[in-house]
Motif scaffolding. Sequence first.
Motif, PDB file in Angstrom:
ATOM      1  N   GLN A  86       0.825  -1.201   0.000  1.00 26.06           N
ATOM      2  CA  GLN A  86       0.000   0.000   0.000  1.00 26.06           C
ATOM      3  C   GLN A  86       0.868   1.264   0.000  1.00 26.06           C
ATOM      4  O   GLN A  86       0.683   2.157  -0.823  1.00 26.06           O
TER       5      GLN A  86
ATOM      6  N   LEU B 279      -3.036  -0.234  -7.191  1.00 28.15           N
ATOM      7  CA  LEU B 279      -3.733  -0.023  -5.909  1.00 28.15           C
ATOM      8  C   LEU B 279      -5.198  -0.412  -5.995  1.00 28.15           C
ATOM      9  O   LEU B 279      -5.799  -0.834  -5.014  1.00 28.15           O
TER      10      LEU B 279
ATOM     11  N   LEU C 124      -3.106  -6.367  -0.168  1.00 26.42           N
ATOM     12  CA  LEU C 124      -3.622  -5.302   0.678  1.00 26.42           C
ATOM     13  C   LEU C 124      -4.588  -5.852   1.719  1.00 26.42           C
ATOM     14  O   LEU C 124      -5.225  -5.104   2.448  1.00 26.42           O
TER      15      LEU C 124
END
Length: 236
Positions: free
Chosen positions: A196, A223, A233
Amino acid sequence: MALLEVRDLVVSYGKIRAVKGISFDVEEGQIVCLIGTNGAGKTTTLRTLSGLIRPAKGSISFDGTALTSVPAHKIVSLGMAHSPEGRRIFPRMTVEENLRLGAYSRRDKETDDDLRKVFDLFPVLAERRSQPAGTFSGGEQQMLAMGRAMMSRPRLLLLDEPSMGLSPLMMKKIMSTVADLRAGGTTILLVEQNAQAALKLADVGYVLEVGKIVLSGTGPELLTSDEVRKAYLGED
Ligand code: ATP
């Protein structure tokens, strides 16, 4: 031509193939990140770029120079510096001695200016310049490792897991310094397990899995990619 061009790179430790034919570019002025879990081959890739390990196959071109048979100290002189995993500072030497070592490959000995720049970036290092580096916290050691790498005036800085073991606050500080370094003209290849934090900064990212690049894209693309969100993530 990109500043760094890696093509079909294969790196083995005896029979273990740690990097299995990867290709990627780092354009001048970019932050490029390599993310991936433990053992994906990220550290091996950086160590190969800086000449600490020789590849079995493939090519590395840095500013047009083929690097695969150039010794590590010459690679530093060509403008590539490595801030290694685990920081590898010299604990009994002072902060200033550690920093000055980073300039060892430079012919000129005008390192006072560079020292001042590192102290501007990390004021805590200035305050403690005469202290043995072994007394430092993890975050301070990370600053020292990055400062030491910057002492060679690199065009390309290789950063191996700068956020490892740091508090969230210290991690933020280190990551914002990475952005500052880029703003100051240094190109950065960042290896991180903290996907991240790395992808937020990166222009381009590559995902490594067991020695292969399985995904690449811009920082924002990765992302928001389902694959990255699930695997790296911690999202469902
Ligand atoms: P980490 O985040 O744990 O450092 P990584 O993505 O950087 O992971 P590498 O350290 O490059 O991964 O390791 C890639 C593979 O090579 C792993 O399977 C590892 O066990 C193996 N390996 C790394 N160093 C050596 C070594 N010196 N001798 C033998 N095998 C090694």
